[in-house]
Design an enzyme around this catalytic site. Structure first.
Site, PDB file in Angstrom:
ATOM      1  N   CYS A  20     -47.561  43.571   2.687  1.00  0.00           N
ATOM      2  CA  CYS A  20     -47.435  42.292   1.991  1.00  0.00           C
ATOM      3  C   CYS A  20     -46.943  41.215   2.946  1.00  0.00           C
ATOM      4  O   CYS A  20     -46.104  41.447   3.804  1.00  0.00           O
ATOM      5  CB  CYS A  20     -46.468  42.457   0.826  1.00  0.00           C
ATOM      6  SG  CYS A  20     -46.174  40.937  -0.069  1.00  0.00           S
ATOM      7  N   CYS A  80     -42.363  39.817   2.536  1.00  0.00           N
ATOM      8  CA  CYS A  80     -41.112  40.246   3.165  1.00  0.00           C
ATOM      9  C   CYS A  80     -41.384  40.806   4.557  1.00  0.00           C
ATOM     10  O   CYS A  80     -41.815  41.943   4.690  1.00  0.00           O
ATOM     11  CB  CYS A  80     -40.452  41.346   2.335  1.00  0.00           C
ATOM     12  SG  CYS A  80     -39.842  40.777   0.757  1.00  0.00           S
ATOM     13  N   GLN A 112     -35.268  24.569  -5.923  1.00  0.00           N
ATOM     14  CA  GLN A 112     -34.944  25.648  -4.975  1.00  0.00           C
ATOM     15  C   GLN A 112     -35.188  27.006  -5.627  1.00  0.00           C
ATOM     16  O   GLN A 112     -34.904  27.183  -6.807  1.00  0.00           O
ATOM     17  CB  GLN A 112     -33.476  25.533  -4.549  1.00  0.00           C
ATOM     18  CG  GLN A 112     -33.153  24.233  -3.835  1.00  0.00           C
ATOM     19  CD  GLN A 112     -33.392  24.306  -2.336  1.00  0.00           C
ATOM     20  OE1 GLN A 112     -33.767  25.342  -1.805  1.00  0.00           O
ATOM     21  NE2 GLN A 112     -33.199  23.191  -1.663  1.00  0.00           N
ATOM     22  N   TYR A 116     -34.356  12.445   0.619  1.00  0.00           N
ATOM     23  CA  TYR A 116     -35.231  13.600   0.323  1.00  0.00           C
ATOM     24  C   TYR A 116     -34.636  14.360  -0.868  1.00  0.00           C
ATOM     25  O   TYR A 116     -34.380  15.558  -0.789  1.00  0.00           O
ATOM     26  CB  TYR A 116     -35.365  14.543   1.520  1.00  0.00           C
ATOM     27  CG  TYR A 116     -35.672  13.881   2.841  1.00  0.00           C
ATOM     28  CD1 TYR A 116     -36.996  13.746   3.270  1.00  0.00           C
ATOM     29  CD2 TYR A 116     -34.658  13.409   3.664  1.00  0.00           C
ATOM     30  CE1 TYR A 116     -37.281  13.152   4.489  1.00  0.00           C
ATOM     31  CE2 TYR A 116     -34.937  12.802   4.877  1.00  0.00           C
ATOM     32  CZ  TYR A 116     -36.258  12.675   5.292  1.00  0.00           C
ATOM     33  OH  TYR A 116     -36.528  12.091   6.500  1.00  0.00           O
ATOM     34  N   CYS A 120     -34.043  23.283   6.471  1.00  0.00           N
ATOM     35  CA  CYS A 120     -34.733  24.570   6.302  1.00  0.00           C
ATOM     36  C   CYS A 120     -35.436  24.958   7.593  1.00  0.00           C
ATOM     37  O   CYS A 120     -36.192  25.925   7.616  1.00  0.00           O
ATOM     38  CB  CYS A 120     -35.705  24.508   5.130  1.00  0.00           C
ATOM     39  SG  CYS A 120     -36.873  23.165   5.259  1.00  0.00           S
TER      40      CYS A 120
HETATM   41  N1  SAH Z   1     -32.920  18.039  -1.937  1.00  0.00           N
HETATM   42  C1  SAH Z   1     -33.915  18.579  -2.816  1.00  0.00           C
HETATM   43  C2  SAH Z   1     -35.330  18.649  -2.228  1.00  0.00           C
HETATM   44  C3  SAH Z   1     -35.451  19.107  -0.802  1.00  0.00           C
HETATM   45  S1  SAH Z   1     -37.110  19.459  -0.305  1.00  0.00           S
HETATM   46  C4  SAH Z   1     -33.486  19.937  -3.325  1.00  0.00           C
HETATM   47  O1  SAH Z   1     -32.570  20.563  -2.791  1.00  0.00           O
HETATM   48  O2  SAH Z   1     -34.047  20.405  -4.319  1.00  0.00           O
HETATM   49  C5  SAH Z   1     -37.576  18.027   0.584  1.00  0.00           C
HETATM   50  C6  SAH Z   1     -38.047  16.880  -0.291  1.00  0.00           C
HETATM   51  O3  SAH Z   1     -38.385  15.795   0.560  1.00  0.00           O
HETATM   52  C7  SAH Z   1     -39.279  17.160  -1.139  1.00  0.00           C
HETATM   53  O4  SAH Z   1     -38.974  16.872  -2.471  1.00  0.00           O
HETATM   54  C8  SAH Z   1     -40.332  16.179  -0.584  1.00  0.00           C
HETATM   55  O5  SAH Z   1     -41.194  15.680  -1.582  1.00  0.00           O
HETATM   56  C9  SAH Z   1     -39.484  15.075  -0.023  1.00  0.00           C
HETATM   57  N2  SAH Z   1     -40.039  14.230   1.061  1.00  0.00           N
HETATM   58  C10 SAH Z   1     -40.917  14.582   2.018  1.00  0.00           C
HETATM   59  N3  SAH Z   1     -41.095  13.567   2.885  1.00  0.00           N
HETATM   60  C11 SAH Z   1     -40.301  12.546   2.467  1.00  0.00           C
HETATM   61  C12 SAH Z   1     -40.035  11.240   2.972  1.00  0.00           C
HETATM   62  N4  SAH Z   1     -40.612  10.779   4.072  1.00  0.00           N
HETATM   63  N5  SAH Z   1     -39.149  10.476   2.302  1.00  0.00           N
HETATM   64  C13 SAH Z   1     -38.539  10.936   1.183  1.00  0.00           C
HETATM   65  N6  SAH Z   1     -38.763  12.158   0.663  1.00  0.00           N
HETATM   66  C14 SAH Z   1     -39.631  12.960   1.300  1.00  0.00           C
END
Ligand code: SAH
Length: 462
Positions: free
Chosen positions: A94, A97, A299, A328, A425
């Site tokens: 798979c 993992c 998440q 973000y 990440c």
């Molecule tokens: N902080 C949130 C999401 C993190 S994931 C959490 O913990 O749930 C990263 C996020 O960045 C995604 O939602 C994606 O849509 C957004 N994103 C990507 N490029 C971006 C940009 N240039 N400006 C603002 N947001 C952006």
């Protein structure tokens, strides 16, 4: 061609070029970015899947480049003390993992080192003291979201499961050791439904047929269950029978179809049609309640997400008077966490639907000190700073893997918040961006890795 010193099992030594189909005995000394073992000998590097640091193995070269190559495990001569029997019988095949055969404590070591190496090699930071990585107490059945591809085998039987590593061939299974356990019942019911009613199955190569994927989501604190069937069409025949069957599962909350008629690897289309129940499920992280629809980003490991957000909140060191930006912000998850302790939080996110969810989530939790803007962080932040003179005491960023734009980092430097909390990440882009900030006046004070994705090579970091 690279010269290789080969020690034959008879003890004879000869020098030759490494070639395809050569069989060698090597020791595995490291883990690669996809979880494969890395053996090095006299400067030549071999990547070997399904091996572990500490293994001594007979391997066969499949592809030989000038200074590195790829080999297949033929025989394990001495098994590494870090090797464990994977719980999942399909772990080797798979694509999900890649580290299940490695002792969990060793997986955590590997992830801690991955972050450290990036900070040192890419960021050029020396002697950074990291906090000990926070792992899971129970690193199984932790995912709240599953995406199962649906297909047919050679005999025409319906198969649902996961893609084999690096391919689109489906491994038929109902039980996944890192997914919520309720998925097993869902898969059994959906497989039976598709067979009993002879529902047409999507064929990727032809872009024909109906059912493409099954998406499930589970609220770990509420128990609520969502099932969304991705279809190359607008409807699902015999949907009443499917609804009836799925509703036998306790806490079934939302059943929908997602319309995706594109010939694409992107799983979800833009349109969701609710077939039964609510269009969303709810879940809590700490005291904050979130609404999650099939299209929203949320998440996937709720237990560790709480740890991650608490770490971000702790590092933000809020006392109630601060202006905080959450860049973000997705559906406002971190923003609402921060709003509990800040004077005012501003969230920025590029996906409009996510900002709608963020506003709804703020209302639902009676949080009035969080405001959200749709747009690119690198455009919105300079605009709000220059035109509206909004300042920042703390800026939190949680970008996708590619990290932050330089122009955004420049604005952060101009705004000069007391603290920047970087949730990442991808440790490589984290290290790059930290270098940029540290060359312009900031210092790293704390680094905390959190394991959000046990048995995979991914690592999250604050
Ligand atoms: N902080 C949130 C999401 C993190 S994931 C959490 O913990 O749930 C990263 C996020 O960045 C995604 O939602 C994606 O849509 C957004 N994103 C990507 N490029 C971006 C940009 N240039 N400006 C603002 N947001 C952006």
């Amino acid at each position: 061609m690279y010269q290789w010193v080969l020690k034959h099992s008879s003890g004879k030594v000869r020098t030759m070029a490494i070639q395809k189909n050569d069989e060698l005995i090597i020791e595995i000394q490291d883990i690669g970015s996809d979880g494969e073992g890395i053996g090095k000998q006299d400067g030549y590097t071999l990547f070997v899947k399904n091996t572990v640091v500490g293994d001594k193995a007979k391997v066969k070269v499949m592809k030989a480049k000038k200074s590195y190559g790829y080999a297949r495990l033929v025989d394990l001569i001495t098994a590494s003390p870090y090797r464990v029997e994977p719980k999942c019988p399909l772990a080797e095949k798979c694509g999900g993992c890649s580290l299940q055969h490695l002792d969990y404590a060793k997986q955590l070591d590997y992830k801690q080192n991955k972050v450290k190496n990036c900070l040192e090699r890419i960021g050029g930071f020396k002697g950074i003291e990291m906090e000990a990585i926070i792992g899971m107490k129970e690193p199984y059945y932790y995912r709240n979201k599953a995406q199962f591809p649906v297909g047919k085998d050679k005999e025409g039987k319906v198969i649902i499961g996961f893609y084999a590593g690096g391919t689109h061939s489906i491994i038929d299974t109902s039980h996944c050791y890192i997914q919520a356990e309720v998925n097993e019942q869902i898969m059994i019911k959906i497989r039976a439904f598709l067979e009993d009613y002879n529902i047409s199955i999507y064929d990727e190569a032809e872009n024909k047929g109906l059912v493409r994927h099954v998406i499930t989501r589970v609220g770990f604190t509420t128990g609520e269950v969502m099932v969304c069937i991705v279809v190359n069409g607008k409807d699902l025949p015999h949907k009443e029978e499917l609804i009836q069957s799925l509703c036998e599962i306790p806490h079934m909350t939302s059943i929908s179809i997602n319309v995706n008629k594109e010939k694409t690897n992107v799983i979800l289309g833009q349109k969701v049609i609710t077939l039964w129940g609510q269009p969303y499920i709810t879940d809590f992280i700490g005291d904050i309640r979130y609404q999650i629809s099939p299209l929203s980003f949320y998440q996937v490991n709720p237990i560790q997400t709480k740890v991650l957000y608490e770490t971000a909140l702790d590092f933000a060191d809020l006392h109630g008077e601060e202006i905080v930006w959450d860049l973000y912000c997705g559906i406002g998850t971190i923003s609402l966490f921060l709003a509990q302790k800040a004077k005012q939080v501003y969230g920025v996110e590029i996906v409009a639907q996510a900002i709608e969810d963020a506003r709804k989530n703020a209302d639902m939790n009676h949080i009035t000190n969080a405001e959200f803007f749709v747009g690119a962080a690198e455009e919105i932040l300079p605009q709000k700073y220059k035109e509206d003179a909004i300042r920042a005491d703390v800026i939190v960023v949680d970008p996708p893997r590619k990290g932050c734009e330089e122009s955004l980092l420049d604005t952060i430097i101009q705004m000069s918040p007391d603290r920047v909390v970087y949730v990442s990440c991808d440790p490589a882009t984290l290290a790059r961006d930290l270098r940029y900030l540290c060359d312009r006046g900031y210092e790293i004070s704390k680094v905390q890795a959190v394991d959000q994705f046990a048995h995979t090579t991914h690592v999250e970091c604050v």
